[in-house]
Design a protein around this motif. Structure first.
Motif, short mmCIF file in Angstrom:
data_model
loop_
_atom_site.label_atom_id
_atom_site.label_comp_id
_atom_site.label_asym_id
_atom_site.label_seq_id
_atom_site.Cartn_x
_atom_site.Cartn_y
_atom_site.Cartn_z
N LEU A 1 -2.03 38.84 17.03
CA LEU A 1 -3.34 39.52 17.64
C LEU A 1 -3.55 39.09 18.63
O LEU A 1 -3.89 37.07 19.02
CB LEU A 1 -4.47 39.16 16.94
CG LEU A 1 -5.96 40.21 17.87
CD1 LEU A 1 -5.91 41.62 17.90
CD2 LEU A 1 -7.36 39.41 16.68
N MET A 2 -3.85 39.54 19.66
CA MET A 2 -3.93 38.27 21.12
C MET A 2 -5.29 38.81 21.62
O MET A 2 -6.15 40.29 22.08
CB MET A 2 -3.10 39.06 22.35
CG MET A 2 -3.37 37.97 23.87
SD MET A 2 -1.83 38.21 24.82
CE MET A 2 -2.19 36.36 25.26
N ILE A 3 -6.69 38.07 21.48
CA ILE A 3 -7.90 38.43 21.78
C ILE A 3 -8.07 37.41 22.93
O ILE A 3 -8.30 36.66 23.80
CB ILE A 3 -8.76 37.70 21.18
CG1 ILE A 3 -8.97 38.22 19.57
CG2 ILE A 3 -10.39 38.10 21.71
CD1 ILE A 3 -8.94 37.21 18.70
N GLU A 4 -8.06 38.26 24.52
CA GLU A 4 -8.06 37.73 25.74
C GLU A 4 -8.54 39.23 26.68
O GLU A 4 -7.79 40.06 26.36
CB GLU A 4 -6.95 38.20 25.91
CG GLU A 4 -6.46 37.62 28.35
CD GLU A 4 -7.02 36.38 27.95
OE1 GLU A 4 -7.83 36.49 29.06
OE2 GLU A 4 -6.26 35.43 27.93
N ASP A 5 -9.39 38.82 27.73
CA ASP A 5 -10.17 39.60 28.29
C ASP A 5 -9.94 40.35 30.22
O ASP A 5 -9.42 40.49 30.36
CB ASP A 5 -12.01 38.68 28.58
CG ASP A 5 -12.01 37.96 29.79
OD1 ASP A 5 -10.39 37.22 29.82
OD2 ASP A 5 -13.07 37.82 30.08
N GLU B 1 -12.17 41.69 23.82
CA GLU B 1 -13.32 41.85 23.62
C GLU B 1 -13.40 40.81 22.27
O GLU B 1 -12.65 41.70 20.49
CB GLU B 1 -14.55 42.88 23.32
CG GLU B 1 -14.87 43.70 25.31
CD GLU B 1 -16.13 44.42 24.92
OE1 GLU B 1 -16.54 44.71 23.46
OE2 GLU B 1 -16.45 44.59 25.64
N PRO B 2 -14.29 39.97 22.33
CA PRO B 2 -14.17 39.15 20.15
C PRO B 2 -14.12 39.69 19.33
O PRO B 2 -13.75 39.83 18.80
CB PRO B 2 -15.31 38.29 20.71
CG PRO B 2 -15.97 38.45 21.71
CD PRO B 2 -14.96 39.63 22.86
N LEU C 1 -19.44 36.39 22.94
CA LEU C 1 -19.50 35.24 21.94
C LEU C 1 -18.32 34.35 22.69
O LEU C 1 -16.55 34.37 22.47
CB LEU C 1 -18.58 36.35 20.49
CG LEU C 1 -18.46 35.08 19.36
CD1 LEU C 1 -20.28 34.51 19.05
CD2 LEU C 1 -17.64 35.74 18.35
N ASP C 2 -18.88 33.12 22.79
CA ASP C 2 -17.74 32.31 23.06
C ASP C 2 -16.31 31.89 21.79
O ASP C 2 -16.09 32.05 20.54
CB ASP C 2 -18.23 30.46 22.82
CG ASP C 2 -17.85 29.85 23.83
OD1 ASP C 2 -17.46 29.51 25.07
OD2 ASP C 2 -16.88 28.80 22.70
N GLY C 3 -14.92 31.91 22.37
CA GLY C 3 -13.57 32.05 21.81
C GLY C 3 -14.08 30.78 21.01
O GLY C 3 -13.25 30.65 19.46
#
Length: 224
Positions: free
Chosen positions: A5-9, A33-34, A58-60
């Protein structure tokens, strides 16, 4: 296949990374999006998470903290923030690695392999200790004396959580909070009903329990 899973904007970067990793039998699900990432994590098992810090809404670092409350999935931070305080905070919150941007995809792939190899070695060591009930987070299965048992989502979540706690006492409230398939407004009685169904499936007598023990006024613990 390894599921990541890659959480990346930065969608362009995410797609480049996903395409590169595909050749190493790694499938990357991209969440830009987070909250989308957290929702996917609640619904699907992943082998590893790649997490950006500068995210919308939401901050990483907060995302990392939320993930660690419920999951032990390896987290690699991928961030353009080079402040040492961010790196220290991320590692203290439970991240396993910190990879500053820009980076070569080859290095990311090597780090992913390293973390998954370490987990595999740990799993092999743990498997040498014979137990009746075994939760395999990679296959998303629970076996009873080497035989896989079919559970509902709620039964699976509760039993796997009890197994992971390794004999620790778990309250009903803790089960509700940590088991995503259980509604937050579930009553103690509904938890007890699910526990009763689990006991039936694993052949555990509630009057003389071998595995799941009731702790009066608190909840349950699993021993084996």
């Amino acid at each position: 296949m390894i599921k990541i899973l890659m959480i990346e904007d930065d969608l362009e970067l995410a797609e480049i990374i996903a395409e590169y990793l595909e050749q190493f039998d790694m499938k990357v699900d991209i969440a830009h999006e987070p909250y989308i990432g957290l929702s996917r994590l609640a619904l699907n098992p992943y082998d590893l998470i790649i997490l950006d810090l500068s995210l919308p809404g939401l901050d990483g670092l907060e995302v990392c903290e939320e993930i660690r409350k419920k999951y032990d999935t390896p987290i690699i931070i991928s961030s353009a923030r080079h402040d040492i305080s961010d790196k220290v905070t991320a590692l203290n919150l439970g991240a396993d690695d910190y990879l500053p941007k820009p980076y070569n995809p080859q290095e990311l792939q090597a780090r992913i392999k390293s973390h998954l190899r370490r987990i595999s070695n740990t799993k092999t060591t743990q498997a040498q200790v014979k137990k009746d009930l075994v939760y395999d987070k990679f296959k998303h299965t629970i076996t009873m004396k080497d035989q896989e048992i079919n559970f509902t989502n709620a039964e699976f979540d509760i039993l796997s959580y009890l197994i992971k706690k390794e004999g620790g006492v778990v309250s009903r409230e803790e089960l509700v909070y940590n088991c995503s398939s259980i509604s937050e407004d579930s009553s103690n009685k509904s938890i007890d009903v699910i526990i009763s169904r689990i006991r039936q499936k694993i052949g555990d007598d509630p009057k003389i329990p071998k595995y799941i023990h009731s702790i009066r006024g608190i909840g349950y613990k699993l021993t084996q």
